[in-house]
Design an enzyme around this catalytic site. Structure first.
Site, PDB file in Angstrom:
ATOM      1  CE1 TYR A 245      47.135  46.498  33.178  1.00 40.88           C
ATOM      2  CE2 TYR A 245      49.027  45.220  32.792  1.00 40.88           C
ATOM      3  CZ  TYR A 245      47.943  45.477  33.293  1.00 40.88           C
ATOM      4  OH  TYR A 245      47.387  44.292  34.219  1.00 40.88           O
ATOM      5  N   GLY A 246      49.113  51.384  29.071  1.00 43.08           N
ATOM      6  CA  GLY A 246      49.993  52.156  28.316  1.00 43.08           C
ATOM      7  C   GLY A 246      50.295  53.492  28.858  1.00 43.08           C
TER       8      GLY A 246
ATOM      9  CB  CYS B  17      50.360  47.695  21.405  1.00 42.39           C
ATOM     10  SG  CYS B  17      48.936  47.747  22.278  1.00 42.39           S
ATOM     11  CB  THR B  18      49.271  42.259  22.510  1.00 42.43           C
ATOM     12  OG1 THR B  18      48.735  42.693  23.710  1.00 42.43           O
ATOM     13  CG2 THR B  18      50.602  41.569  22.799  1.00 42.43           C
ATOM     14  CG  HIS B  19      44.928  46.334  22.837  1.00 39.09           C
ATOM     15  ND1 HIS B  19      45.695  45.813  23.719  1.00 39.09           N
ATOM     16  CD2 HIS B  19      43.632  46.329  23.340  1.00 39.09           C
ATOM     17  CE1 HIS B  19      44.566  45.779  25.014  1.00 39.09           C
ATOM     18  NE2 HIS B  19      43.605  46.213  24.571  1.00 39.09           N
TER      19      HIS B  19
ATOM     20  CB  CYS C 217      50.893  43.220  27.987  1.00 38.24           C
ATOM     21  SG  CYS C 217      50.521  44.980  28.315  1.00 38.24           S
ATOM     22  CG  ASN C 218      54.371  44.753  22.737  1.00 36.53           C
ATOM     23  OD1 ASN C 218      55.153  44.767  22.164  1.00 36.53           O
ATOM     24  ND2 ASN C 218      52.839  44.179  22.325  1.00 36.53           N
ATOM     25  CB  THR C 219      52.619  48.311  28.301  1.00 38.08           C
ATOM     26  OG1 THR C 219      52.084  48.970  27.201  1.00 38.08           O
ATOM     27  CG2 THR C 219      52.972  49.586  29.235  1.00 38.08           C
TER      28      THR C 219
ATOM     29  CG  ASP D 253      46.787  42.657  26.931  1.00 37.50           C
ATOM     30  OD1 ASP D 253      47.677  43.213  26.810  1.00 37.50           O
ATOM     31  OD2 ASP D 253      45.631  42.986  26.294  1.00 37.50           O
ATOM     32  CB  SER D 254      46.232  46.125  30.011  1.00 35.75           C
ATOM     33  OG  SER D 254      46.111  46.279  28.315  1.00 35.75           O
TER      34      SER D 254
ATOM     35  CD  GLU E 103      40.193  46.613  25.909  1.00 42.82           C
ATOM     36  OE1 GLU E 103      39.240  46.111  26.431  1.00 42.82           O
ATOM     37  OE2 GLU E 103      41.434  46.243  25.752  1.00 42.82           O
TER      38      GLU E 103
HETATM   39  N1  DGL Z   1      47.722  45.591  24.913  1.00 46.09           N
HETATM   40  C1  DGL Z   1      48.962  46.268  25.696  1.00 46.09           C
HETATM   41  C2  DGL Z   1      50.285  46.335  24.904  1.00 46.09           C
HETATM   42  O1  DGL Z   1      50.689  45.623  24.414  1.00 46.09           O
HETATM   43  C3  DGL Z   1      48.583  47.520  26.031  1.00 46.09           C
HETATM   44  C4  DGL Z   1      47.431  48.011  26.060  1.00 46.09           C
HETATM   45  C5  DGL Z   1      46.965  49.092  27.218  1.00 46.09           C
HETATM   46  O2  DGL Z   1      46.721  48.736  28.169  1.00 46.09           O
HETATM   47  O3  DGL Z   1      47.529  50.235  27.194  1.00 46.09           O
HETATM   48  O4  DGL Z   1      51.045  47.236  25.310  1.00 46.09           O
END
Ligand code: DGL
Length: 278
Positions: free
Chosen positions: A53-54, A195-197, A84-86, A21-22, A163
């Protein structure tokens, strides 16, 4: 030939499940994989040097996904989870084409679960700007059921809040109210945490959306998919080698990673290794 593939599978059995993931968000997926497959070895990579990454373009995210995968492959993995969804929205196809091991992304399982769950046909999706602009969820949902209505909203500030470890304070609540009120107006009954966050902020999101809205976090679906792939491929870790190893790599020092990870995973990560993969 048969003997060769049996030998190959025996070698693969003790290899790890690689997850990237990011940053910290992929731990929401790691947590479910650990719960369902406690004896598997896990190698986690959080790309803290390049998070978020988003807000990045498709080409940049593909480049990041490539270098993360190369790093994990060099550590010996039998399956890659793009937690990571992105990265899943932009890079899953190219990773599937490039890699010879199974690759599991997060978009399809979440879309499928949401379509199965909605009662009124109104689904909300929240994610990073890059995921939402890619239209990846919209496409997957419409492929399964074109009748369903999809309402999307980018919620970029949720990532730094997670984060920072600010899961459920007043600031998290105000940000959630600001982002989510529009989705409430559309009377959605199902909301994909795209988004996994975001599952880290689940309680706050739940409070704002109310108990009639089902929150979909694809982590459980992903862990079931991982289990079914390694079962089908005959690469489940040998029972005799019961002690599982979990190694956490970051691409930059993060003061909050260990404390947020321990609080969230409920297990003691005492050590993370810093790697330079760029
Ligand atoms: N956790 C990441 C996702 O699922 C993105 C967070 C990020 O890096 O912007 O998209």
């Amino acid at each position: 030939m048969l003997l060769n593939s049996k030998m190959e599978n025996n070698i693969l059995k003790d290899k790890s499940i690689g997850i990237f993931d990011s940053g910290i968000g992929g731990l929401t997926v790691a947590k479910e994989i650990i719960k369902h497959l406690p004896s598997e070895n896990i190698i986690y990579l959080g790309d803290t040097a390049r998070v978020p990454y988003g807000t990045k373009s498709k080409n940049t995210v593909i480049k990041y996904a490539d270098s993360n995968s190369e790093f994990l492959l060099s550590k010996g993995i039998k399956l890659l989870v793009v937690a990571c969804n992105t990265a899943s929205a932009h890079a899953i196809k190219s990773l599937e084409e490039k890699l010879s091991i199974p690759v599991v992304g997060v978009i399809k399982p979440g879309a499928k679960k949401a379509v199965e769950s909605t009662q009124n046909g109104n689904i909300g999706v929240i994610g990073t700007p890059s995921t939402i602009n890619s239209g990846a969820y919209q496409r997957e949902i419409k492929k399964i059921n074109p009748e369903v209505k999809v309402f999307s909203k980018a919620c970029p500030l949720f990532v730094p809040l997670a984060e920072e470890g600010w899961f459920d304070n007043d600031i998290a609540k105000s940000v959630a109210v600001k982002y989510l009120s529009e989705l409430k107006e559309h009377k959605i009954d199902t909301l994909i945490l795209g988004c996994t966050h975001y599952p880290i902020l689940k309680k706050t999101i739940e409070k704002v959306m109310g108990e009639d809205v089902l929150l979909i976090d694809s982590a459980e679906q992903i862990s079931l998919k991982v289990a079914s792939i390694i079962n089908r491929n005959g690469t489940v870790k040998k029972e005799s080698s019961n002690i599982s190893k979990r190694i956490y790599y970051l691409t930059d020092n993060s003061d909050t990673f260990i404390s947020v990870a321990n609080r969230f995973l409920g297990e003691d990560i005492t050590e993370v290794k810093i790697v330079d993969i760029v």
